[in-house]
Design a protein around this motif. Structure first.
Motif: not given
Length: 105
Positions: A41-42, A66-67, A98-99
């Motif tokens: 989630r960042g 992306g993992r 994403p996003g």
């Protein structure tokens, strides 16, 4: 009877060590899951994982494309404190949301 008591004590200590190792493994898996989800989630994953990690645990986050892979390694004392500790590991993988900002270790 005299020979059976030390054997019984050894069996009891081995059983207690096994229960401790299994509960530490479960805690490591839970911590790794929380750390991987937070990092995807960042948020800082190591910080999120360290909050619920077992004592003496090491939390590692690796971002691959992306993992996000979180690894939690914790020591478990064997039969008291005279033998070296056994290390248990919990690993969790999450896909980056994403996003949201890039995953952070």
């Amino acid at each position: 009877m005299a020979a059976g008591l030390p054997a019984l004590m050894l069996l009891l200590l081995t059983g207690l060590t096994a229960v401790n190792a299994v509960s530490t493994k479960a805690a490591c898996l839970d911590t790794a899951r929380e750390a991987a989800l937070a990092a995807s989630r960042g948020e800082p994953g190591v910080t999120a994982g360290s909050r619920s990690a077992p004592s003496g645990a090491e939390v590692t986050i690796v971002v691959e494309g992306g993992r996000v892979r979180a690894t939690v390694r914790a020591p478990v004392r064997v039969l008291g404190g005279r033998l070296p500790a056994v290390s248990v590991v919990g690993v969790a993988v999450a896909v980056a949301e994403p996003g949201l900002p890039e995953p952070q270790p």
